[in-house]
Design an enzyme around this catalytic site. Sequence first.
Site, short mmCIF file in Angstrom:
data_model
loop_
_atom_site.label_atom_id
_atom_site.label_comp_id
_atom_site.label_asym_id
_atom_site.label_seq_id
_atom_site.Cartn_x
_atom_site.Cartn_y
_atom_site.Cartn_z
N HIS A 121 0.80 -1.23 0.00
CA HIS A 121 0.00 0.00 0.00
C HIS A 121 0.83 1.28 0.00
O HIS A 121 0.29 2.36 -0.02
CB HIS A 121 -0.91 0.02 1.23
CG HIS A 121 -0.14 0.24 2.50
ND1 HIS A 121 0.55 -0.75 3.15
CD2 HIS A 121 0.09 1.37 3.22
CE1 HIS A 121 1.14 -0.25 4.22
NE2 HIS A 121 0.90 1.03 4.29
C1 UD1 Z 1 -1.31 5.23 6.53
C2 UD1 Z 1 0.07 5.63 7.06
C3 UD1 Z 1 1.08 4.51 6.82
C4 UD1 Z 1 0.56 3.19 7.31
C5 UD1 Z 1 -0.80 2.91 6.73
C6 UD1 Z 1 -1.42 1.61 7.20
C7 UD1 Z 1 0.56 8.04 6.90
C8 UD1 Z 1 1.36 9.06 6.22
N1 UD1 Z 1 0.58 6.81 6.38
O1 UD1 Z 1 -1.22 5.13 5.12
O2 UD1 Z 1 2.28 4.83 7.47
O3 UD1 Z 1 1.45 2.16 6.93
O4 UD1 Z 1 -1.67 3.99 7.10
O5 UD1 Z 1 -2.62 1.39 6.58
O6 UD1 Z 1 -0.07 8.34 7.89
N2 UD1 Z 1 -8.94 4.68 3.23
C9 UD1 Z 1 -10.17 4.10 3.25
N3 UD1 Z 1 -10.61 3.59 4.45
C10 UD1 Z 1 -9.88 3.67 5.58
C11 UD1 Z 1 -8.60 4.25 5.53
C12 UD1 Z 1 -8.14 4.76 4.34
O7 UD1 Z 1 -10.87 4.01 2.25
O8 UD1 Z 1 -10.34 3.21 6.64
C13 UD1 Z 1 -8.44 5.24 1.96
C14 UD1 Z 1 -8.48 6.76 2.06
O9 UD1 Z 1 -9.61 7.23 1.43
C15 UD1 Z 1 -7.23 7.22 1.37
C16 UD1 Z 1 -6.35 6.01 1.31
O10 UD1 Z 1 -7.09 4.89 1.78
O11 UD1 Z 1 -7.49 7.67 0.08
C17 UD1 Z 1 -5.09 6.18 2.12
O12 UD1 Z 1 -5.39 6.45 3.48
P1 UD1 Z 1 -4.38 7.37 4.34
O13 UD1 Z 1 -4.86 7.45 5.73
O14 UD1 Z 1 -4.14 8.66 3.63
O15 UD1 Z 1 -2.97 6.63 4.31
P2 UD1 Z 1 -2.53 5.10 4.20
O16 UD1 Z 1 -2.10 4.85 2.81
O17 UD1 Z 1 -3.54 4.18 4.79
#
Ligand code: UD1
Length: 359
Positions: free
Chosen positions: A204
């Site tokens: 991811h």
């Molecule tokens: C975040 C952390 C990363 C960790 C990862 C574990 C940062 C910079 N990164 O990255 O270190 O390894 O979490 O998962 O904080 N989304 C959903 N549902 C959710 C959560 C996220 O649909 O419950 C989608 C969001 O819409 C977003 C994408 O996933 O577009 C990424 O989510 P985000 O919280 O920005 O960062 P991660 O890639 O999950």
Amino acid sequence: MKILSVVGARPNFMKIAPIADALKAHEDVTHFLVHTGQHYDENMSKLFFDELGIPKPDVNLGVGAGSQSQQTAEMMVELEKVMIDQKPDLVLVVGDCNSALAGAIVASKLHIKLAHIEAGLRSFNWQMPEEINRIVVDKLSNLLFTTEHSANENLKKEGITEGVHFVGNVMIDTLLNSLEKAESSKVLEALNLEAKNYAVLTMHRPGNVDKKEVLEGLLDTLAEISKNIKIVFPIHPRTKKMVEQFGLTEKLNSLQLTEPLGYLDFLKLNSNAKIILTDSGGIQEESTILKVPCVTLRGETERPVTVEVGGSVVVGQDRGKILSAVDTFLNGTAPEPGVPELWDGKAAERIVGEIIKNA
Ligand code: UD1
């Protein structure tokens, strides 16, 4: 004494669980738990609270997705209100996600003592948002709890020597506490898997999934591996979104996809895997303790101890290197990895002891 902890993203939850538990034994300590809402899907958040017995957050800020700055800024605005209202003696942040960064900056500017769990890790790759978060959080922290000696060395090189405590790994506390419970998970039956006859994949990181050519290259390599071993892929929401956006959905056909799994199912899945392919730092650590060989799909690692003890190999995005590492693990006789120092299930006790002594 009042401690305010900030969590928000999935890897934070298994780190706060043993801390919340150890704090319960101290009647004179109030633990106020804030969830930023960074991760909000039921299976990325609530499921972990339920399975790991983490107390329900006192507040959920509901921030959710957004650009790096938007997400962090929104968390900061809301966290400031909560910290002013709650007046904690100490703020505790874990790991390297944006929720930790937001918590650290706000606490610092309000002159509240700050503790960071998992301090000092450095990938030296400034393209990773997490690397920037780690450096800022550590610079602001008064108490820094490290998981491996390399972290202490990194901090020393940055001039941070006070308040640093090598305590071990809280994520491993949770893993060791949960192994027995995970045994009763029926995930292998549900996914029709045979123990030691499949690989687990997680991927991811923006560096792997946010560019079409990189993601496509990795998916092609994984398709090649899947000719030799079934690959189970609990797909992260970010990856799913990018695959769809780039029109690469067909490239997932050779992988067995699942929704993100809960902690116990995922632990059972990993414990019984033949190999793990991942770009997650936490899973690199867990696989080391589970003694399942880990092929790390990144150019570098901030957790070098996992490589030193023989738990993982770092292969980046290069097709040849990935295939050769997988081949070695599938056919070779790699020796069992060692256990990193103090990854013994007692890190949370040590941390809480230090916090109480120093606060
Ligand atoms: C975040 C952390 C990363 C960790 C990862 C574990 C940062 C910079 N990164 O990255 O270190 O390894 O979490 O998962 O904080 N989304 C959903 N549902 C959710 C959560 C996220 O649909 O419950 C989608 C969001 O819409 C977003 C994408 O996933 O577009 C990424 O989510 P985000 O919280 O920005 O960062 P991660 O890639 O999950």
